[in-house]
Design a protein around this motif. Structure first.
Motif, mmCIF file in Angstrom:
data_model
loop_
_atom_site.group_PDB
_atom_site.id
_atom_site.type_symbol
_atom_site.label_atom_id
_atom_site.label_comp_id
_atom_site.label_asym_id
_atom_site.label_seq_id
_atom_site.Cartn_x
_atom_site.Cartn_y
_atom_site.Cartn_z
ATOM 1 N N CYS A 179 85.160 68.035 -15.042
ATOM 2 C CA CYS A 179 84.704 69.379 -14.690
ATOM 3 C C CYS A 179 84.848 69.627 -13.186
ATOM 4 O O CYS A 179 85.208 70.730 -12.761
ATOM 5 C CB CYS A 179 83.254 69.579 -15.123
ATOM 6 S SG CYS A 179 83.055 69.869 -16.895
ATOM 7 N N LEU A 184 84.602 73.472 -12.896
ATOM 8 C CA LEU A 184 83.701 73.948 -13.941
ATOM 9 C C LEU A 184 82.323 73.310 -13.761
ATOM 10 O O LEU A 184 82.208 72.211 -13.208
ATOM 11 C CB LEU A 184 84.246 73.585 -15.329
ATOM 12 C CG LEU A 184 85.561 74.245 -15.739
ATOM 13 C CD1 LEU A 184 86.141 73.552 -16.974
ATOM 14 C CD2 LEU A 184 85.365 75.740 -16.021
ATOM 15 N N ASP A 185 81.301 73.993 -14.251
ATOM 16 C CA ASP A 185 79.935 73.463 -14.210
ATOM 17 C C ASP A 185 79.638 72.762 -15.529
ATOM 18 O O ASP A 185 79.559 73.425 -16.573
ATOM 19 C CB ASP A 185 78.945 74.610 -13.991
ATOM 20 C CG ASP A 185 77.505 74.123 -13.846
ATOM 21 O OD1 ASP A 185 77.243 72.929 -14.130
ATOM 22 O OD2 ASP A 185 76.642 74.939 -13.474
ATOM 23 N N ASN A 188 76.808 74.158 -17.917
ATOM 24 C CA ASN A 188 76.913 75.445 -18.610
ATOM 25 C C ASN A 188 77.981 75.385 -19.702
ATOM 26 O O ASN A 188 78.891 74.551 -19.648
ATOM 27 C CB ASN A 188 77.246 76.563 -17.619
ATOM 28 C CG ASN A 188 76.064 76.927 -16.748
ATOM 29 O OD1 ASN A 188 74.910 76.792 -17.161
ATOM 30 N ND2 ASN A 188 76.334 77.374 -15.529
ATOM 31 N N ILE A 190 81.196 75.706 -21.992
ATOM 32 C CA ILE A 190 82.619 75.790 -21.662
ATOM 33 C C ILE A 190 83.419 76.074 -22.930
ATOM 34 O O ILE A 190 83.285 75.348 -23.921
ATOM 35 C CB ILE A 190 83.122 74.484 -21.024
ATOM 36 C CG1 ILE A 190 82.356 74.171 -19.736
ATOM 37 C CG2 ILE A 190 84.628 74.568 -20.739
ATOM 38 C CD1 ILE A 190 82.656 72.797 -19.169
ATOM 39 N N ASP A 222 75.973 82.426 -19.364
ATOM 40 C CA ASP A 222 76.621 81.543 -18.382
ATOM 41 C C ASP A 222 77.857 80.828 -18.928
ATOM 42 O O ASP A 222 78.240 79.762 -18.425
ATOM 43 C CB ASP A 222 75.626 80.493 -17.863
ATOM 44 C CG ASP A 222 74.413 81.125 -17.191
ATOM 45 O OD1 ASP A 222 74.617 82.088 -16.428
ATOM 46 O OD2 ASP A 222 73.284 80.664 -17.440
ATOM 47 N N GLN A 224 81.585 79.686 -19.531
ATOM 48 C CA GLN A 224 82.779 79.578 -18.699
ATOM 49 C C GLN A 224 84.000 79.482 -19.619
ATOM 50 O O GLN A 224 83.959 78.793 -20.638
ATOM 51 C CB GLN A 224 82.715 78.319 -17.835
ATOM 52 C CG GLN A 224 81.462 78.199 -16.993
ATOM 53 C CD GLN A 224 81.254 76.773 -16.528
ATOM 54 O OE1 GLN A 224 81.689 76.405 -15.439
ATOM 55 N NE2 GLN A 224 80.592 75.971 -17.331
ATOM 56 N N VAL A 226 88.161 78.529 -19.739
ATOM 57 C CA VAL A 226 89.196 77.821 -19.002
ATOM 58 C C VAL A 226 90.480 77.833 -19.812
ATOM 59 O O VAL A 226 90.469 77.623 -21.034
ATOM 60 C CB VAL A 226 88.748 76.380 -18.643
ATOM 61 C CG1 VAL A 226 88.364 75.591 -19.886
ATOM 62 C CG2 VAL A 226 89.819 75.648 -17.847
ATOM 63 N N ASN A 250 84.207 84.962 -16.260
ATOM 64 C CA ASN A 250 84.058 83.666 -15.582
ATOM 65 C C ASN A 250 85.167 82.766 -16.102
ATOM 66 O O ASN A 250 84.964 81.975 -17.021
ATOM 67 C CB ASN A 250 82.678 83.077 -15.879
ATOM 68 C CG ASN A 250 82.393 81.843 -15.041
ATOM 69 O OD1 ASN A 250 83.236 81.409 -14.248
ATOM 70 N ND2 ASN A 250 81.214 81.285 -15.219
ATOM 71 N N ARG A 252 88.732 80.296 -15.544
ATOM 72 C CA ARG A 252 89.551 79.398 -14.730
ATOM 73 C C ARG A 252 90.927 79.269 -15.368
ATOM 74 O O ARG A 252 91.028 79.042 -16.579
ATOM 75 C CB ARG A 252 88.937 78.005 -14.637
ATOM 76 C CG ARG A 252 87.506 77.942 -14.175
ATOM 77 C CD ARG A 252 87.368 78.158 -12.677
ATOM 78 N NE ARG A 252 85.985 77.944 -12.260
ATOM 79 C CZ ARG A 252 85.018 78.855 -12.369
ATOM 80 N NH1 ARG A 252 85.295 80.039 -12.893
ATOM 81 N NH2 ARG A 252 83.791 78.601 -11.964
#
Length: 384
Positions: A179, A184-185, A188, A190, A222, A224, A226, A250, A252
């Motif tokens: 991550c 990435l967090d 949270n 994903i 929250d 994310q 990707v 949010n 990536r």
């Protein structure tokens, strides 16, 4: 140790990957082999002299393939000439059935042994395809147990070696480390979005995935997103992102890193193809989607005899992961299916149990080395 000449032909990104690992294994078993043929960057880096690189123009579907027919016809002629002029000890064909099923008989006519590795999906079509391969291939190296049965019945000299992805699909590092690399967090949620490596897949599926992501973000706090992209389609993806103005997500975007993305994703939306199997090997719950041109879909529905399109479902002969096919691939359906799965931890746990059973069906590790041994055996017999 005797050196051999091996001509190896792959036509898509996945074939380039498998070809590169096969070449590496062959080099370990016999460092004196000379390689030439058709493939992509990975095969070239492994030491293959490329006569042509088709991975930049890979297509999916009957109608889409027509766009590059003239180019492929010229390349086929060039490779036929190379067969005759350079006389390899063995020709290795990797997937790319529409092309390789034409090149294979040319090799047979020139009395050059043919090993078909990752052979055409005869199990999905009429068994006549298996008979055609059996007529020109000296050896069919099978990666699916059910594939072995179809080719055996068709009269092929077939060997089941197991699936090479069991050796290839690996990630190094903990979730926190991965991550960090992907920005990435890990605390949270994903969700990975994998729209495919071909331009037409991206244009068809990526906008729907992004629109679905907006709906999902309204329900999962929250979250994310990707997206791992092949470098060959990064410009196309950038244009789509600009058109849709996805800056509010949010999101990536990373180049490559598909395995890392799958490994850290709590859930993924994936275009049907090899990636669905890779995700299953990495134990990532997923929703599979499949959509091609309408005319292609019309043809597929009349010639394909399987009831599922995602590889994990095909292997297990039942739907172990949700899949959305053709007209079902809509923004609302993608978002709804993801949210339904997200809110059912028992279903996610069952998917992972089915993944384990699926991996067992795929055989043991060492498939690439066993495939390489089959190629070397054919080369030895040819040079006697």
């Amino acid at each position: 140790m005797k050196g051999y000449k091996v001509m190896i032909v792959a036509g898509e990104a996945s074939g380039d990957l498998h070809g590169s690992y096969l070449v590496q294994s062959l080099r370990r078993q016999n460092p004196d082999i000379q390689f030439f043929g058709m493939g992509g960057r990975l095969m070239q880096e492994a030491g293959v002299e490329l006569l042509f690189d088709p991975t930049q123009m890979s297509t999916i579907g009957f109608v889409e393939a027509l766009k590059s027919y003239r180019v492929l016809k010229r390349v086929l002629s060039r490779l036929r000439d190379a067969l005759v002029e350079r006389r390899p000890d063995v020709l290795v064909l990797i997937d790319f059935g529409g092309f390789n099923m034409r090149l294979g008989p040319m090799a047979k006519a020139a009395n050059i042994p043919v090993v078909y590795y990752i052979s055409p999906a005869a199990w999905a079509y009429a068994e006549g395809r298996a008979k055609k391969v059996a007529a020109f291939a000296d050896k069919v190296v099978s990666i699916f147990p059910f594939e072995y049965d179809v080719y055996k019945k068709a009269g092929a000299n077939v060997e089941f070696v197991g699936h090479p992805l069991l050796d290839i699909v690996q990630v190094d590092g903990s979730k926190a480390e991965l991550c960090s690399r992907l920005d990435l967090d890990p605390e949270n949620p994903i969700i990975g979005l994998l729209p495919g490596s071909r331009e037409q897949e991206l244009k068809s599926l990526f906008p729907k995935m992004l629109a679905a992501a907006r709906l999902i973000a309204q329900e999962i706090a929250d979250v994310q997103f990707v997206v791992p992209l092949a470098s060959t389609v990064s410009d196309v993806a950038a244009a789509i992102l600009d058109d849709l103005d996805a800056r509010d997500l949010n999101l990536r975007i990373v180049t490559g890193e598909a395995y890392s993305v799958m490994a850290v994703s709590d859930l993924a939306v994936i275009a049907c193809g090899t990636a669905t199997l890779e995700a299953a090997i990495l134990d990532t719950p997923q929703v599979a989607i499949y959509q091609v041109a309408p005319v292609t879909a019309f043809i597929v529905r009349r010639v394909v005899r399987i009831s599922h399109f995602a590889l994990p479902n095909i292997i297990m002969e039942k739907e172990i992961i949700p899949e959305l096919i053709q007209e079902e691939v809509t923004t609302d359906n993608i978002a709804g299916t993801v949210l339904e799965l997200w809110n059912q931890p028992d279903q996610i746990a069952q998917i992972r149990r089915d993944y384990q059973a699926m991996r067992t069906r795929l055989g043991s590790s060492g498939a690439v080395d066993r495939a390489a041994a089959a190629v070397l055996q054919a080369a030895r017999q040819s040079s006697r």
